[in-house]
Motif scaffolding. Structure first.
Motif, PDB file in Angstrom:
ATOM      1  N   ALA A   1     -47.489 -29.054   8.598  1.00  0.00           N
ATOM      2  CA  ALA A   1     -46.411 -29.302   9.569  1.00  0.00           C
ATOM      3  C   ALA A   1     -45.713 -27.990   9.924  1.00  0.00           C
ATOM      4  O   ALA A   1     -45.519 -27.114   9.076  1.00  0.00           O
ATOM      5  CB  ALA A   1     -45.408 -30.292   8.990  1.00  0.00           C
ATOM      6  N   HIS A   2     -45.320 -27.868  11.210  1.00  0.00           N
ATOM      7  CA  HIS A   2     -44.628 -26.665  11.671  1.00  0.00           C
ATOM      8  C   HIS A   2     -43.732 -27.030  12.853  1.00  0.00           C
ATOM      9  O   HIS A   2     -43.870 -28.113  13.441  1.00  0.00           O
ATOM     10  CB  HIS A   2     -45.629 -25.567  12.043  1.00  0.00           C
ATOM     11  N   PRO A   3     -42.789 -26.165  13.229  1.00  0.00           N
ATOM     12  CA  PRO A   3     -41.821 -26.526  14.277  1.00  0.00           C
ATOM     13  C   PRO A   3     -42.380 -26.549  15.692  1.00  0.00           C
ATOM     14  O   PRO A   3     -41.641 -26.845  16.636  1.00  0.00           O
ATOM     15  CB  PRO A   3     -40.740 -25.448  14.137  1.00  0.00           C
ATOM     16  N   GLY A   4     -43.667 -26.269  15.863  1.00  0.00           N
ATOM     17  CA  GLY A   4     -44.239 -26.335  17.206  1.00  0.00           C
ATOM     18  C   GLY A   4     -44.879 -27.669  17.523  1.00  0.00           C
ATOM     19  O   GLY A   4     -45.449 -27.835  18.605  1.00  0.00           O
ATOM     20  N   MET A   5     -44.768 -28.619  16.624  1.00  0.00           N
ATOM     21  CA  MET A   5     -45.449 -29.896  16.840  1.00  0.00           C
ATOM     22  C   MET A   5     -44.852 -30.695  18.000  1.00  0.00           C
ATOM     23  O   MET A   5     -45.476 -31.634  18.487  1.00  0.00           O
ATOM     24  CB  MET A   5     -45.419 -30.729  15.552  1.00  0.00           C
TER      25      MET A   5
END
Length: 284
Positions: free
Chosen positions: A214-218
């Motif tokens: 998971a990462h903040p660009g999803m």
């Protein structure tokens, strides 16, 4: 929709500023129109972004309003001048949607571009065959067939990458490289084009590996443009199925920049990204 309506962002920014200056001076539109020697209808069209304004007319209005701050005057006058340029994109104004043309005109005036893509290869880096395959995927759900010039428009945007002064950077998720767009041959050629990009000094392409999780660009893809070279104006472009947005509120821009910085920290280095792309291309 007229051609000018497809270059609306700059006019909206100028119009918002003119409205703000008028209201700060407690002037009604009629009173302001008399002051700046324009008809109320003309002033309203400027403020609502419905009419382009010549730099000399804008300068006169700013003088009447007593706007003396040089940085702000230059910003607005540059926007007015840019909107009247005969850029390459004008050849496509009767074919492409308003957001795409507006974005392309801002992109062409930018000194830096930073993009994140979750699923597809960024438009500026696509081969013609890849673009054709992407467009074909949408044809079954489109109400109107895509214009025959759409591929040429996307390819024309790529000419800005030949400007050494243009600093362009992309972060892509590993799924971009794994999605079999157009089949193996198309993807193989596309991957090798991406390898070429990693070898150009003024361009930067990095991959967020799938192992990151998971990462903040999803939340989706976006592009941050620095429009202009001296004290550039920052704009974030977000596109979806039915419309696109140009975002310029400082808090929102700061948020997107934080997300981009975090994605950059999670991504592989430029050389390791190239090695991954080469490995995937060799598998195809």
């Amino acid at each position: 929709m007229t051609s000018d309506d497809r270059l609306s962002y700059r006019r909206r920014k100028i119009g918002q500023a003119l409205r703000r200056y008028r209201e700060e001076r407690n002037l009604t539109q009629d009173a302001a129109a008399r002051l700046v020697e324009r008809s109320p209808a003309s002033l309203s069209a400027y403020e609502n972004g419905h009419r382009a304004i010549r730099p000399r007319d804008l300068r006169q209005i700013l003088d009447h309003y007593g706007v003396t701050e040089e940085k702000e005057r230059k910003r607005l006058l540059d926007l007015a001048a840019q909107g009247r340029k005969e850029g390459w994109w004008r050849d496509y104004m009767s074919h492409e949607d308003a957001f795409s043309v507006d974005f392309a005109s801002l992109e062409a005036e930018s000194s830096r571009s930073r993009s994140f893509e979750t699923v597809a290869v960024p438009g500026l880096l696509q081969t013609e065959a890849y673009t054709r395959a992407v467009f074909a995927a949408y044809e079954p759900v489109r109400v109107q067939p895509r214009d025959k010039n759409a591929i040429a428009f996307r390819m024309a945007r790529q000419r800005i990458l030949d400007r050494p002064s243009m600093r362009a950077a992309w972060i892509i998720g590993e799924p971009v490289l794994r999605l079999m767009v157009g089949g193996r041959d198309v993807m193989r050629s596309q991957c090798w084009k991406l390898v070429e990009v990693t070898e150009r000094e003024h361009l930067d392409l990095r991959v967020v590996p799938g192992t990151v999780g998971a990462h903040p660009g999803m939340a989706g893809s976006f592009t941050i443009l620095d429009v202009g070279s001296d004290d550039p104006m920052k704009v974030v472009a977000v596109d979806c199925l039915t419309r696109g947005w140009l975002i310029d509120e400082p808090p929102s821009i700061e948020y997107y920049e934080r997300v981009y910085a975090e994605l950059q920290a999670l991504a592989l280095s430029k050389s390791d990204s190239r090695a991954l792309i080469e490995a995937i291309a060799s598998e195809l």
